[in-house]
Design a protein around this motif. Structure first.
Motif, PDB file in Angstrom:
ATOM      1  N   ASN A 183      17.024  20.847-105.836  1.00 26.40           N
ATOM      2  CA  ASN A 183      16.733  19.423-105.862  1.00 26.40           C
ATOM      3  C   ASN A 183      17.368  18.669-104.709  1.00 26.40           C
ATOM      4  OD1 ASN A 183      15.158  19.592-108.124  1.00 26.40           O
ATOM      5  ND2 ASN A 183      16.827  19.155-109.558  1.00 26.40           N
ATOM      6  N   ASP A 184      18.583  19.047-104.339  1.00 26.78           N
ATOM      7  CA  ASP A 184      19.332  18.300-103.325  1.00 26.78           C
ATOM      8  C   ASP A 184      19.479  19.052-102.011  1.00 26.78           C
ATOM      9  OD1 ASP A 184      19.748  16.250-105.184  1.00 26.78           O
ATOM     10  OD2 ASP A 184      21.510  17.256-106.006  1.00 26.78           O
ATOM     11  N   TRP A 185      18.799  20.189-101.883  1.00 29.60           N
ATOM     12  CA  TRP A 185      18.960  21.025-100.695  1.00 29.60           C
ATOM     13  C   TRP A 185      17.606  21.284-100.036  1.00 29.60           C
ATOM     14  CZ3 TRP A 185      23.732  22.823 -98.955  1.00 29.60           C
ATOM     15  CH2 TRP A 185      24.809  22.643 -99.824  1.00 29.60           C
ATOM     16  N   GLU A 186      17.604  21.188 -98.723  1.00 34.64           N
ATOM     17  CA  GLU A 186      16.386  21.452 -97.958  1.00 34.64           C
ATOM     18  C   GLU A 186      16.751  22.222 -96.694  1.00 34.64           C
ATOM     19  OE1 GLU A 186      12.874  18.557 -97.688  1.00 34.64           O
ATOM     20  OE2 GLU A 186      13.847  18.328 -95.727  1.00 34.64           O
ATOM     21  N   LEU A 187      16.045  23.310 -96.471  1.00 33.69           N
ATOM     22  CA  LEU A 187      16.275  24.138 -95.284  1.00 33.69           C
ATOM     23  C   LEU A 187      15.048  24.076 -94.391  1.00 33.69           C
ATOM     24  CD1 LEU A 187      17.914  26.275 -93.681  1.00 33.69           C
ATOM     25  CD2 LEU A 187      16.737  28.020 -95.048  1.00 33.69           C
TER      26      LEU A 187
ATOM     27  N   ASN B  55      12.869  30.708 -79.065  1.00 32.89           N
ATOM     28  CA  ASN B  55      13.894  29.727 -79.407  1.00 32.89           C
ATOM     29  C   ASN B  55      13.806  29.356 -80.881  1.00 32.89           C
ATOM     30  OD1 ASN B  55      15.178  28.633 -76.652  1.00 32.89           O
ATOM     31  ND2 ASN B  55      13.035  29.165 -76.330  1.00 32.89           N
ATOM     32  N   PRO B  56      14.836  29.729 -81.665  1.00 32.88           N
ATOM     33  CA  PRO B  56      14.861  29.391 -83.083  1.00 32.88           C
ATOM     34  C   PRO B  56      15.689  28.139 -83.358  1.00 32.88           C
ATOM     35  CG  PRO B  56      16.531  31.012 -82.631  1.00 32.88           C
ATOM     36  CD  PRO B  56      15.888  30.681 -81.300  1.00 32.88           C
ATOM     37  N   ARG B  57      15.569  27.626 -84.567  1.00 34.03           N
ATOM     38  CA  ARG B  57      16.463  26.590 -85.055  1.00 34.03           C
ATOM     39  C   ARG B  57      16.542  26.653 -86.577  1.00 34.03           C
ATOM     40  NH1 ARG B  57      14.306  20.484 -85.838  1.00 34.03           N
ATOM     41  NH2 ARG B  57      12.273  20.931 -86.731  1.00 34.03           N
ATOM     42  N   PHE B  58      17.694  26.199 -87.097  1.00 35.10           N
ATOM     43  CA  PHE B  58      17.926  26.144 -88.534  1.00 35.10           C
ATOM     44  C   PHE B  58      18.656  24.839 -88.834  1.00 35.10           C
ATOM     45  CE2 PHE B  58      17.967  30.550 -87.186  1.00 35.10           C
ATOM     46  CZ  PHE B  58      17.051  31.140 -88.050  1.00 35.10           C
ATOM     47  N   ALA B  59      18.220  24.161 -89.879  1.00 42.50           N
ATOM     48  CA  ALA B  59      18.876  22.914 -90.287  1.00 42.50           C
ATOM     49  C   ALA B  59      18.932  22.866 -91.802  1.00 42.50           C
ATOM     50  CB  ALA B  59      18.134  21.704 -89.736  1.00 42.50           C
TER      51      ALA B  59
ATOM     52  N   LEU C  17      25.056   9.734 -99.666  1.00 43.33           N
ATOM     53  CA  LEU C  17      25.537  10.560 -98.559  1.00 43.33           C
ATOM     54  C   LEU C  17      24.613  11.744 -98.336  1.00 43.33           C
ATOM     55  CD1 LEU C  17      27.783  11.370 -96.495  1.00 43.33           C
ATOM     56  CD2 LEU C  17      28.807  12.706 -98.353  1.00 43.33           C
ATOM     57  N   THR C  18      24.238  11.961 -97.081  1.00 42.47           N
ATOM     58  CA  THR C  18      23.474  13.142 -96.685  1.00 42.47           C
ATOM     59  C   THR C  18      24.294  13.924 -95.667  1.00 42.47           C
ATOM     60  OG1 THR C  18      21.378  11.971 -97.007  1.00 42.47           O
ATOM     61  CG2 THR C  18      21.324  13.987 -95.699  1.00 42.47           C
ATOM     62  N   THR C  19      24.349  15.229 -95.856  1.00 42.79           N
ATOM     63  CA  THR C  19      25.093  16.115 -94.960  1.00 42.79           C
ATOM     64  C   THR C  19      24.117  17.074 -94.291  1.00 42.79           C
ATOM     65  OG1 THR C  19      27.021  16.003 -96.420  1.00 42.79           O
ATOM     66  CG2 THR C  19      26.985  17.779 -94.809  1.00 42.79           C
ATOM     67  N   LYS C  20      24.303  17.299 -92.993  1.00 38.51           N
ATOM     68  CA  LYS C  20      23.408  18.175 -92.245  1.00 38.51           C
ATOM     69  C   LYS C  20      24.216  19.205 -91.460  1.00 38.51           C
ATOM     70  CE  LYS C  20      20.390  14.169 -91.331  1.00 38.51           C
ATOM     71  NZ  LYS C  20      19.638  13.430 -90.301  1.00 38.51           N
ATOM     72  N   LEU C  21      23.788  20.454 -91.515  1.00 37.86           N
ATOM     73  CA  LEU C  21      24.300  21.523 -90.670  1.00 37.86           C
ATOM     74  C   LEU C  21      23.139  22.022 -89.826  1.00 37.86           C
ATOM     75  CD1 LEU C  21      26.437  23.471 -93.289  1.00 37.86           C
ATOM     76  CD2 LEU C  21      27.311  22.062 -91.420  1.00 37.86           C
ATOM     77  N   ILE C  22      23.301  22.013 -88.499  1.00 40.90           N
ATOM     78  CA  ILE C  22      22.172  22.251 -87.597  1.00 40.90           C
ATOM     79  C   ILE C  22      22.560  23.278 -86.534  1.00 40.90           C
ATOM     80  CG2 ILE C  22      20.535  21.182 -86.004  1.00 40.90           C
ATOM     81  CD1 ILE C  22      21.273  18.471 -87.349  1.00 40.90           C
ATOM     82  N   TYR C  23      21.680  24.246 -86.313  1.00 40.06           N
ATOM     83  CA  TYR C  23      21.823  25.183 -85.203  1.00 40.06           C
ATOM     84  C   TYR C  23      20.502  25.222 -84.450  1.00 40.06           C
ATOM     85  CZ  TYR C  23      21.925  29.516 -82.548  1.00 40.06           C
ATOM     86  OH  TYR C  23      21.853  30.433 -81.535  1.00 40.06           O
ATOM     87  N   GLY C  24      20.576  25.192 -83.125  1.00 36.86           N
ATOM     88  CA  GLY C  24      19.352  25.246 -82.343  1.00 36.86           C
ATOM     89  C   GLY C  24      19.572  25.888 -80.989  1.00 36.86           C
TER      90      GLY C  24
END
Length: 712
Positions: free
Chosen positions: A447-451, A468-472, A481-488
């Motif tokens: 419910n609160d998580w999106e990849l 070239n990949p990416r993940f968020a 509050l929204t938290t984001k972890l991002i790799y690109g």
């Protein structure tokens, strides 16, 4: 190092979770925090609330652009956290500097107009004769800080800037306006929108003309050649050359699922800044004619759960010289010296050293993309495309080098020789093809998580393949509050001047270059404790490899492009937006970054390590609005080997006073840029001979504009 950077933000997130456990806001209340202008599409290709988008992003709307009195997109982009607009010495073109990633030609930033790249093959930038871009046609500007190659391919490297023009929505509309101010600056625009049956239309014409500001430089490249050659040819001290005459026209037609756009950017009588060779000249004038068109078919539900978007576009762009381009003024010996430092032409060139390069390009693109929502909790995007770029014409005339007709050197005093279509021209004509495929999945696995996970494969005709990949990971930590972890990962394609430059006495291209590469790690927090306050903070770390640099050739005077550089960087950005009252809004942001040149083991050059921006927008009566903004640019380092002291900090303050409905449909405004006439300067480049412009590149002093606009 990355753990040290991110640890304080993880602690902040934990404390916020504890503080909000007792809050019982409804989902409806949550969604009311996001207005229609708080949505963004360039992060994934799907329209999302900016707080939930898997990227560190900013949006500036037309209303906000008007309030700050912006005339050009650079006025707007300087308000974005972590983005600084520096200046190139040639033409005073903008260098969009994200997070310490600085390069003179600025090809590490992808600029889009309505989602379509406007990158040129020659320099890899927007155009050497850019001339700015006015703002009246703009509906919004979307900016992503960080890589975007998994979606947009080449040059979506340090950041992506998407300029969205006003759409043809069928509403009847007419607007006209004009400005006049300092340096004999004149602007005008007129726009019209409406519909004819099912056909919706919007069109606009904009014009800008200015004599350019009169700030001076004390010395230039010719000052140095005068010392070596015993001449007295330099025009310094003298004013920079920033006059221009621009005309922009845009038209959009919408019929059901079809959208046709056309645009013209005509740049004429454009000054060359401090000179193409960093030497002042009196009458240099450049021009550029750019035409673009695109046709888009967009069906949100071509079949159940499946959308389809097909887009074809064409861009034609030129870089031209009006008359002759004087590289070094009359009487100069030019940079032509023997191995003992003695001038090869001691009498100098009576008409100056002349070299007039011109480039003509055409770009065609076809893109097909689709999103499928038929799988539970997944939104799968996929697409393919093809690009063909053709630098089809190179022209050059000059009064130095070899005369192709005789095979002998061109001597001082000889007529200018046209070397176009000969082996002695400065650049090879060539073409580039690119085909690609991308795949993306937005997976709401809880419910609160999106990849969001995506990858793009590109094949280039000249340098091969890149993936070239990416993940968020986006976590709705609480309702506020929204938290984001991002790799690109990202890549930057070598420009043609880096791969195909020939017959240059100083710089040579290298056809075996690899693309530059970037890996980026980010953590971001979007906190909205109530309807009136937005707090954003993020931290980042990146590794930039295979940086293309010109490296001195052994035993010669030339330098050849090589994948020679490496840089790392880390930092943080903080932004606050507070509606203190219904009529008073406060905006502020602070950015800090520390980047290191790993080869030289020194701090990276030219980018500000600290930036502070503050804005107050106050509607102090029913019809009056006052906007004040201040921008501090601090702690810029010199390049390795540059003996000058660090670049001076500066603070610019702007004011816009606006009166709405002075008469029916008529608004007026007073716009003052650099209110306190600050002596602000951007870094000038260094060279093996030292800095040709030792006192850096001056920005405009106080500028005053009066504006009137009529809306119907």
């Amino acid at each position: 190092m990355k753990k040290m950077i991110f640890a304080p933000f993880l602690i902040m997130a934990s404390l916020t979770i504890i503080a909000d456990e007792s809050v019982a806001d409804s989902d409806l209340e949550l969604m009311s925090l996001y207005g229609g202008e708080e949505f963004i599409s360039i992060a994934t290709g799907v329209t999302q609330p900016i707080a939930k988008a898997p990227a560190v992003a900013s949006v500036v709307t037309a209303e906000e652009i008007e309030k700050i009195g912006a005339r050009d997109i650079d006025d707007v982009l300087e308000t974005i956290p972590g983005l600084h607009v520096a200046k190139d010495s040639t033409g005073y073109n903008p260098i969009y500097t994200f997070r310490g990633i600085y390069a003179g030609l600025n090809p590490q930033v992808l600029m889009l107009i309505n989602g379509i790249p406007i990158t040129n093959l020659f320099q890899g930038d927007r155009n050497l004769v850019w001339g700015g871009m006015p703002v009246q046609s703009i509906s919004r500007i979307e900016v992503i800080r960080g890589p975007g190659s998994a979606l947009y391919g080449a040059d979506a490297f340090a950041g992506v800037i998407n300029i969205v023009t006003h759409e043809a929505n069928g509403e009847e509309h007419f607007e006209a306006g004009a400005r006049y101010g300092t340096f004999n600056t004149k602007d005008f625009w007129v726009s019209k929108g409406g519909s004819i049956g099912d056909l919706k239309f919007y069109g606009i014409l904009e014009g800008q003309k200015t004599d350019g500001f009169n700030e001076k430089i004390k010395a230039d490249a010719q000052s140095l050649w005068d010392m070596f050659g015993g001449t007295n040819a330099s025009l310094a001290p003298g004013s920079v050359n920033t006059q221009r005459e621009n005309y922009d026209a845009r038209l959009e037609l919408v019929y059901k699922n079809l959208t046709l756009r056309g645009g013209l950017q005509s740049r004429n009588n454009a000054g060359d800044g401090v000179g193409a060779a960093q030497a002042l000249a009196e009458n240099n004038r450049l021009s550029s004619q750019r035409f673009n068109t695109d046709l888009t078919y967009d069906n949100k539900a071509i079949i159940k759960d499946l959308s389809l978007k097909v887009q074809a576009s064409y861009l034609h762009t030129t870089q031209e010289v009006e008359g002759d381009l004087v590289l070094y003024p009359a009487g100069s010996t030019g940079p032509f010296f023997d191995e003992f430092g003695v001038p090869i032409f001691p009498g100098g060139f009576p008409d100056g050293v002349i070299g007039s390069p011109e480039v003509y390009e055409r770009h065609s693109r076809l893109n097909i993309s689709s999103f499928y929502t038929g799988i539970d909790k997944h939104e799968v995007g996929f697409g393919t495309g093809y690009y063909y770029g053709d630098l089809y014409k190179v022209k050059e005339s000059k009064n130095f080098g070899i005369n192709p007709s005789t095979g002998f050197p061109i001597m001082p005093g000889d007529p200018v020789v046209d070397v176009s279509d000969t082996p002695f021209v400065f650049l090879e004509e060539d073409e580039r093809e690119n085909s690609y495929f991308f795949l993306q999945d937005i997976w709401q696995f809880a419910n609160d998580w999106e990849l969001t996970a995506g990858v793009r494969y590109d094949h280039y005709s000249d340098f091969g393949d890149t993936v070239n990949p990416r993940f968020a990971l986006v976590w709705s930590t609480t309702r506020k509050l929204t938290t984001k972890l991002i790799y690109g990962e990202a890549f930057r394609a070598p420009s043609f001047v880096q791969t195909r430059a020939i017959n240059n006495p100083l710089l040579l291209g290298n056809p075996t270059l690899d693309p530059e590469e970037l890996k980026s790690y980010e953590i971001a927090f979007d906190y909205r404790p109530n309807y009136d306050l937005i707090l954003n903070v993020n931290a980042f770390y990146y590794e930039w490899d295979d940086i293309i640099q010109f490296v001195s050739d052994p035993g010669g005077s030339t330098s050849t492009a090589q994948n020679a550089g490496e840089q790392t960087g880390h930092g943080m950005e903080f932004e606050a937006r507070w509606s203190a009252t219904e009529r008073l809004k406060l905006i502020g942001n602070f950015a800090w970054q520390k980047s290191k040149d790993r080869n030289l083991d020194t701090d990276a050059a030219n980018s500000p390590e600290k930036q502070l921006y503050a804005q107050m927008d106050w509607q102090f009566s029913e019809h009056w609005n006052l906007n004040l903004q201040a921008n501090w640019v601090m702690d810029r380092n010199r390049a390795g080997g540059d003996a000058r002291s660090d670049i001076d900090n500066y603070a610019l303050v702007d004011m816009t006073l606006r009166r709405k409905s002075l008469w029916r449909g008529i608004d007026v405004a007073l716009i003052v840029k650099n209110l306190f006439d600050e002596d602000a300067r951007e870094p000038s480049p260094n060279s093996d001979f030292g800095a040709f412009i030792p006192d850096d590149l001056p920005l405009a002093g106080q500028t005053i504009m009066a504006e009137i606009r009529y809306n119907y």
